[in-house]
Every structure is written in C-alpha cells, then in structure tokens.
Design an enzyme around this catalytic site. Structure first.
Site, PDB file in Angstrom:
ATOM      1  N   HIS A  88      44.201  10.366  14.860  1.00  0.00           N
ATOM      2  CA  HIS A  88      44.854   9.521  13.528  1.00  0.00           C
ATOM      3  C   HIS A  88      43.950   8.595  13.117  1.00  0.00           C
ATOM      4  O   HIS A  88      43.873   8.307  11.804  1.00  0.00           O
ATOM      5  CB  HIS A  88      46.303   8.963  14.185  1.00  0.00           C
ATOM      6  CG  HIS A  88      47.061   9.838  14.430  1.00  0.00           C
ATOM      7  ND1 HIS A  88      48.192   9.681  15.014  1.00  0.00           N
ATOM      8  CD2 HIS A  88      47.613  10.953  13.943  1.00  0.00           C
ATOM      9  CE1 HIS A  88      49.234  10.608  15.232  1.00  0.00           C
ATOM     10  NE2 HIS A  88      48.543  11.469  14.526  1.00  0.00           N
ATOM     11  N   ARG A 145      54.105  13.279   5.875  1.00  0.00           N
ATOM     12  CA  ARG A 145      54.271  13.652   7.303  1.00  0.00           C
ATOM     13  C   ARG A 145      54.627  12.402   8.073  1.00  0.00           C
ATOM     14  O   ARG A 145      54.175  11.525   7.955  1.00  0.00           O
ATOM     15  CB  ARG A 145      53.207  14.192   8.185  1.00  0.00           C
ATOM     16  CG  ARG A 145      52.523  15.249   7.333  1.00  0.00           C
ATOM     17  CD  ARG A 145      51.223  15.648   8.172  1.00  0.00           C
ATOM     18  NE  ARG A 145      50.376  16.550   7.494  1.00  0.00           N
ATOM     19  CZ  ARG A 145      49.192  16.516   6.794  1.00  0.00           C
ATOM     20  NH1 ARG A 145      48.891  15.306   6.434  1.00  0.00           N
ATOM     21  NH2 ARG A 145      48.738  17.489   6.574  1.00  0.00           N
ATOM     22  N   CYS A 191      51.074  22.965  -0.263  1.00  0.00           N
ATOM     23  CA  CYS A 191      50.349  21.771   0.442  1.00  0.00           C
ATOM     24  C   CYS A 191      49.560  22.670   1.820  1.00  0.00           C
ATOM     25  O   CYS A 191      49.840  23.851   1.727  1.00  0.00           O
ATOM     26  CB  CYS A 191      51.122  20.829   1.026  1.00  0.00           C
ATOM     27  SG  CYS A 191      52.615  21.401   2.270  1.00  0.00           S
ATOM     28  N   ASN A 198      49.317  26.392   6.356  1.00  0.00           N
ATOM     29  CA  ASN A 198      48.771  26.447   7.750  1.00  0.00           C
ATOM     30  C   ASN A 198      49.474  27.302   8.282  1.00  0.00           C
ATOM     31  O   ASN A 198      49.013  28.132   9.142  1.00  0.00           O
ATOM     32  CB  ASN A 198      48.853  25.144   8.168  1.00  0.00           C
ATOM     33  CG  ASN A 198      47.562  24.089   7.362  1.00  0.00           C
ATOM     34  OD1 ASN A 198      46.994  24.235   6.636  1.00  0.00           O
ATOM     35  ND2 ASN A 198      47.473  22.886   8.080  1.00  0.00           N
ATOM     36  N   ASP A 199      50.871  26.833   8.584  1.00  0.00           N
ATOM     37  CA  ASP A 199      51.756  27.715   9.409  1.00  0.00           C
ATOM     38  C   ASP A 199      52.021  29.114   8.773  1.00  0.00           C
ATOM     39  O   ASP A 199      52.179  30.153   9.628  1.00  0.00           O
ATOM     40  CB  ASP A 199      53.107  27.096   9.643  1.00  0.00           C
ATOM     41  CG  ASP A 199      52.916  25.957  10.712  1.00  0.00           C
ATOM     42  OD1 ASP A 199      52.096  26.323  11.691  1.00  0.00           O
ATOM     43  OD2 ASP A 199      53.913  25.058  10.715  1.00  0.00           O
ATOM     44  N   ARG A 247      44.923  28.934  14.963  1.00  0.00           N
ATOM     45  CA  ARG A 247      43.417  28.870  14.599  1.00  0.00           C
ATOM     46  C   ARG A 247      42.643  27.505  15.591  1.00  0.00           C
ATOM     47  O   ARG A 247      41.462  27.293  15.589  1.00  0.00           O
ATOM     48  CB  ARG A 247      43.158  28.425  13.090  1.00  0.00           C
ATOM     49  CG  ARG A 247      43.614  27.021  12.758  1.00  0.00           C
ATOM     50  CD  ARG A 247      43.635  26.610  11.492  1.00  0.00           C
ATOM     51  NE  ARG A 247      44.340  25.432  11.368  1.00  0.00           N
ATOM     52  CZ  ARG A 247      44.416  24.630  10.113  1.00  0.00           C
ATOM     53  NH1 ARG A 247      43.418  24.955   9.285  1.00  0.00           N
ATOM     54  NH2 ARG A 247      45.177  23.755   9.905  1.00  0.00           N
ATOM     55  N   GLU A 286      57.062  28.245   5.326  1.00  0.00           N
ATOM     56  CA  GLU A 286      55.892  28.608   6.025  1.00  0.00           C
ATOM     57  C   GLU A 286      56.252  29.465   7.129  1.00  0.00           C
ATOM     58  O   GLU A 286      55.057  29.876   7.914  1.00  0.00           O
ATOM     59  CB  GLU A 286      55.577  27.203   6.604  1.00  0.00           C
ATOM     60  CG  GLU A 286      56.745  26.407   7.382  1.00  0.00           C
ATOM     61  CD  GLU A 286      56.309  24.931   7.687  1.00  0.00           C
ATOM     62  OE1 GLU A 286      55.198  24.971   7.927  1.00  0.00           O
ATOM     63  OE2 GLU A 286      57.334  24.322   7.822  1.00  0.00           O
ATOM     64  N   ARG A 323      58.698  14.869   4.449  1.00  0.00           N
ATOM     65  CA  ARG A 323      58.981  16.047   5.290  1.00  0.00           C
ATOM     66  C   ARG A 323      59.566  15.442   6.689  1.00  0.00           C
ATOM     67  O   ARG A 323      59.016  14.558   7.242  1.00  0.00           O
ATOM     68  CB  ARG A 323      57.887  16.693   5.620  1.00  0.00           C
ATOM     69  CG  ARG A 323      57.946  17.910   6.541  1.00  0.00           C
ATOM     70  CD  ARG A 323      56.857  18.732   7.013  1.00  0.00           C
ATOM     71  NE  ARG A 323      56.079  17.879   7.801  1.00  0.00           N
ATOM     72  CZ  ARG A 323      54.762  18.351   8.213  1.00  0.00           C
ATOM     73  NH1 ARG A 323      54.333  19.599   7.814  1.00  0.00           N
ATOM     74  NH2 ARG A 323      54.089  17.601   9.010  1.00  0.00           N
TER      75      ARG A 323
END
Lengths: 76, 583
Positions: B190, B297, B505, B457-458, B468, B434, B333
C-alpha cells in the site's frame, strides 16, 4: 551488560589508564562502549595492562574481578 | 559514496538531506557549523549530555521504585554509556571539526551501533538498540523546542525508514518530503501505491541499510531505477541534478495537459477517471486532471486493522473522496476481498481455500455477511448526499446475485428512511463485468443495471484461466487476447443498445497502447491509475474516432494475442512519436 559494566566501573575507580586486550584488539577498559566492541564471551582469554600511578593495583584488582567470574560482585 | 538498490515504486529523482525515521524520527537541521560557533556548540552538546544523564537517572530511580533493582540496572548501564569518556571525546572531536552536535552525536553513536550489530549475536544486537535509544534521547535534548517530527517539518528532507505504514505515507507532507526509501515493502504494498499517487519518488525493499546512514547526510533517491545513493560524489551529484531537472520538465509538459479538455482530435470527449484505494489519493488524482473516480477500492478499510470498520470509518473515508470531487462521479466498489485476503474480523471463519479465486470472495462474501455489507452500504448512501456517488458490486456472475445485492440495498434504504437519517436514494447502481458469464449475459444484465464497469484484470484471469501472480503461467496472461477483445465488444454493444454507461478499469486501460483499441471498441469512459492520466490524455488528443475504429477493427481480425499487441504497439508509436522517445 553486567560483567562488562563491572569491569568499566572498576577501571574507572583508578587514575591510571587501563586497557583490556582480546587478540589484536586493545581497548580502554573505562569505556563500556569499547569493551562491548571486543565481542568478549565467557571462557575467552583477556589481557589487562595499565599505566599510571596506581597501575599495579588496577591490574591486580581487575584480574581478580574477571578471574572470580564476577562472583559476589553481582548486586541482587 | 554508498549505492543501495531496491524496488522502484514511484518515479522521479529526489536529492536532499536524509531524515532517518523510526530510530531517529526527527530531522537533524544541519550537518555543519561555522568555525566561530565551535565553543558555543560544544557547550550546547554538554548541556544536552547533562540533561540526557539527568533523564536516565530519573528513569533509573523510577524503575527502582516501581519495578525493582533488576530493571533499574538497565538504566545504570545506559548511564554508563552516556558518560563514556571515549564516546564524549569522539563527539567533541567531531564538533571541533565543525560538525553540528546533532550530526556528530548521531554519526558516532550509529557507528558504534552498527559495529556491535555486525559482531553478531543476540546480546550485542540488543546493546545496539540501547545505543539507538541513547541517540534518540540525546537528539531530543539537543534539538529541544526546535525538534521537528515527520508531521511538522519546516525544511525539505528525504525520509529513510524501515517501513512506513499507509497512514504515515498518506500524511507525508509533499512540500517537505521530497522522496522516501524503505528497507521492506514490495511493488504492491500500500505504501508503494500511495507513493505513486502522491508522486513522491520512492524506492522500497532495499534491505537493511539504515545503520549505514545518519540524518542530514546527502542522499539521492532515484525512484525510476530503484537506486539510493548515500553521500554521492560530485560527479554523481551533478549527473542526478541533471536528470532531476529533465524529469521535472517532462512532468511539467504533461502537467500542462491538465487543463486542456480530454477529447479526441475530432472533438469527442473521453472521460478519463482515476482508480484509487485510499482517500488520500483523491486530491492528487484530481490534480492530475481526472474527471472523477471510476473505481474506488474500499478494501483498505478492512485490512488496516483487525476489527471490522464502523459505519463512520466508511463514511469519513467516502466524504474525504467526495470533497475532492464535489461534482464529478465517484464510483465506490463494495468490498472485494476473498479467501486469500480476508478482512481480519472474518479470518477465523474461513479455512484456507484450495482455489481462492473461485471461492468465497467479493460480492459472495458480502452476501454471506449481510451485517458487514449493510454497514458499508449505509455509509455509502449517507455520503451520497454530498455528491455524485455511485455504487457498484464486484464479481457479479449471475442475475440472481445482482438482484440479491440490490435487495439488500433496498433494505438499507428502508432502514435509513425509518431512522430519518439524511441520505440519497436515487443513486446509480452498477456492476463490475469481470466474470466471463456476466460478459456473455451482458444483454440481460444491461436491462437491470445502471452501468457496467469492465474489470479487465479478473476478466482476463477467468477467461484465459491464468493467475498472473503465478510465475509459472504469468506469460499466458495476455490483455490483447482476441477472446478478451470480443468480450469487451459484446459488453460495450449491450450497454449501447440498452442506453446505459460502460467504463473500463483495470491495468489494461492504464497502458497507452490499449487506449486506441478501447476507444475504437466504443468506450468513452476509462478509469486508470491516476499517474497515467496525463500520458493517456496525450494519446487521446492525438487520436480521431475514425482512426480508433479502424485500429479496433484491424486488431479484432487478428487471431493471436501476440499479433494484436504488436500491432497496437506499432500504432501507438505512430500516434505519439515524441512520447515514445522518453522511455
């Protein structure tokens, strides 16, 4: 830190310059920091020497202190 | 000169005096003093030394009274160290050589601490901690009222630390903290994410190095290449000053794009939004020119502590983001954690899953823990009164799941209404697309949801069946795979037919080479890593819709990912030849 602390305190009670040597490493016995840098451990051989008016007492008493393995010097 | 290597997490070059955080935790204001100040500085040193010894004696006395002799003995040893004649004369010697007392004491003590630690063994390692403790005490007395802590700096520093917590990083004053370097940490920590957001050059994961540096020493942090240089020589310093200046002018050029509209060459507006995780990222994201937050997020709220976040924790965080974007969309989200990363409060409930990506995560977790879910929704609905807040649910796989989530939301609306709490009810409710199942069913979903957000991504992970993060198969993870292009097209077309908005995104959208493709596929809303915004804006402004459509059509006709990616890369080079030279 105890044994080294006791050595430093004892050394500080003399006017002479006092040194402790381990191998090729000779340090000021009155300096706890320097004593720590010796990396000394129980069972190791240390040499003591001193110069000054009370040099012989200093060597004698410090040898006695280390030789006694600090017995009787530990405060409760 | 000493060179250390770590992981580059935030680009740029910073040069300045070090502040070693943690062991020292305040800034040493200067390294050198003038010759005629030596006597005064020596006196100041002795006064501070006396004060340090007084303090240790007081501690010894208190320890003896409260804890007994054994504990008091610790302090009597500290006192012996503080009064060590060898130490004192070494520090005096350095002050006579025009070192400031702060710098002299810090350097001498740190050299001892390092020597003891290098000798090895638990015992000496603990003594070296005693010495750091003594350093801290002495600095505190030397600096007195002038003491500056990280939160109240008055001059620029480079912060060096073992680790910085996300909140420490978020609170770094960008005016004075020019860069930072830490011993631990990785790409995805983070702290690294925040450093990128705050645009502070940063290197993490250097390994142990703090005992080789003292406060006020000159440091270079090269956040583009992961290099930290302690006490650089003149040549190195000159070289880095030059690259610092070049980096600044590049940034300035990109920064100048901030106020120009984000539209294609033929005048079609594209909404470039930011993906953020921490409320502290919102303001820098807006300063980059973001047209809102396309993906907020909320996981950090659950991971920062072991207790469940309260409604107010959520509310405060959301309000902070809305404050930065008072009239632009902020898309929250809901909780997107799973069995490999569980909120502290739930960790005990779920044994390790064999296949976490296919297990209880995201919306599935929220639907199993309604109280947790409702807390978040309540806070979001309340915060919505302050701006254009929207909610989206992650990992929706079936219509039933979406309906369930919406039902919980209506329950919360009812509760809030009954309690007479201020909130907004008519906010758009969307979903992440996703899961391939959701993409395939996009038409049906589009009739029920207010907006789609493509989580590439998903979507790629599930479509290509590749994790990945797994080195053994990472090479199979290809954003340019024709199957992905086809799914994106399906989702965009379903959204257009049903007149709902759709954005994208995920990492794919932050990569400039995919921008012409995405726009060509019909996307007009793109949410990206904030620091990519200026660069992507430049690509967009060089592009016409006609060209984008041609690029998307040609890319869609190719059969393998490699060809798609090579083609897109070539097109990008033609679009932005100057930008390409910078890498």
């Amino acid at each position: 830190m105890r044994p080294l602390e006791l050595i430093a305190r004892k050394a500080q009670s003399f006017r002479s310059q006092v040194f402790v040597t381990r191998g090729s490493n000779r340090v000021d016995a009155k300096s706890l920091l320097h004593l720590l840098t010796l990396g000394a451990e129980p069972g190791m051989e240390l040499e003591i020497d001193a110069t000054g008016e009370d040099a012989s007492q200093a060597v004698e008493q410090l040898t006695e202190l280390i030789g006694s393995e600090f017995e009787g010097f530990e405060r409760p | 000169m000493l060179i250390k290597r770590g992981i580059p997490v935030s680009p740029g070059v910073a040069i300045g005096p070090a502040m070693v955080f943690g062991t020292e935790s305040f800034r040493i204001p200067q390294q050198l003093i003038s010759a005629n100040a030596i006597e005064i500085e020596l006196a100041r040193f002795h006064a501070a030394l006396d004060a340090t010894c007084q303090e240790i004696m007081l501690n010894e006395k208190l320890a003896r009274e409260r804890l007994g002799d054994q504990y008091a003995a610790i302090f009597s040893a500290h006192l012996l160290l503080a009064r060590d004649q060898q130490l004192v004369s070494q520090i005096e010697e350095r002050i006579r050589q025009k070192n400031s007392p702060e710098f002299a004491a810090s350097q001498v003590l740190r050299q001892y601490a390092k020597r003891l630690r290098d000798l090895g063994g638990q015992y000496l390692a603990e003594r070296s901690i005693d010495i750091y403790d003594l350093e801290k005490r002495m600095l505190r007395h030397l600096l007195g009222e002038r003491r500056e802590e990280l939160s109240s700096l008055t001059a620029p520093v480079l912060v060096l630390a073992n680790n910085l917590t996300p909140s420490e990083t978020a609170n770094l004053d960008r005016k004075f903290v020019l860069g930072f370097a830490t011993e631990v940490g990785g790409h995805t920590s983070h702290t690294a994410i925040l450093a990128g957001a705050l645009e502070i050059p940063a290197v993490v994961g250097i390994g142990s190095f703090l005992d080789e540096v003292s406060g006020a020493q000159t440091i270079i942090i090269d956040g583009s290449h992961g290099v930290v240089i302690i006490e650089p020589d003149a040549d190195t310093l000159a070289k880095y000053r030059d690259s610092e200046a070049r980096f600044r002018s590049h940034e300035k050029r990109l920064q100048s794009l901030r106020t120009v509209p984000c539209e294609t060459k033929d005048g079609v507006p594209i909404q470039l939004m930011g993906n953020i995780e921490f409320p502290g990222e919102a303001e820098p994201c807006r300063d980059k020119g973001a047209a809102g937050i396309g993906l907020y997020r909320t996981e950090f709220l659950y991971l920062e502590s072991n207790r469940e976040p309260t409604e107010d924790d959520h509310y405060r965080a959301y309000c902070q983001v809305l404050k930065a974007f008072p009239d632009q969309p902020v898309i929250i989200r809901t909780l997107d954690l799973g069995s490999d990363k569980m909120p502290g409060a739930l960790r005990a409930d779920y044994p390790e899953s064999v296949n976490p990506a296919l297990s209880v995560r995201s919306i599935r977790l929220s639907l199993q823990h309604l109280q947790l879910f409702k807390t978040q929704l309540r806070a979001a609905l309340r915060a919505a009164a302050l701006g254009d807040l929207r909610i989206m649910f992650p990992l929706i796989s079936t219509l039933l799941e979406f309906r369930q989530a919406k039902m919980v939301l209506s329950d919360v609306v009812e509760d809030l209404e009954e309690q007479g709490v201020e909130f907004r009810r008519d906010i758009p409710i969307g979903m992440m697309v996703e899961v391939p199942a959701a993409a395939v069913m996009a038409e049906e979903f589009a009739r029920e949801v207010d907006f789609f957000s493509l989580g590439t991504n998903d979507l790629i992970q599930y479509t290509l069946a590749v994790d990945r993060a797994d080195q053994a198969v990472a090479g199979l993870y290809r954003s340019g795979d024709p199957s992905i292009l086809r799914l994106i097209r399906m989702v965009v077309e379903a959204a257009q037919r049903n007149n709902i908005s759709v954005s994208v995104c995920g990492q794919m959208s932050s990569d400039p080479m995919f921008i012409p493709l995405l726009i060509g596929l019909g996307l007009r809303q793109i949410s990206v890593t904030p620091h990519a915004i200026p660069e992507l804006k430049e690509v967009i402004r060089n592009l016409t819709i006609e060209r984008a459509v041609a690029i998307a059509d040609r890319a869609s006709s190719l059969e393998v990912a490699r060809d798609v990616e090579n083609y897109l890369w070539g097109e990008l080079k033609k679009l932005c030849p100057e930008s390409m030279q910078l890498d």
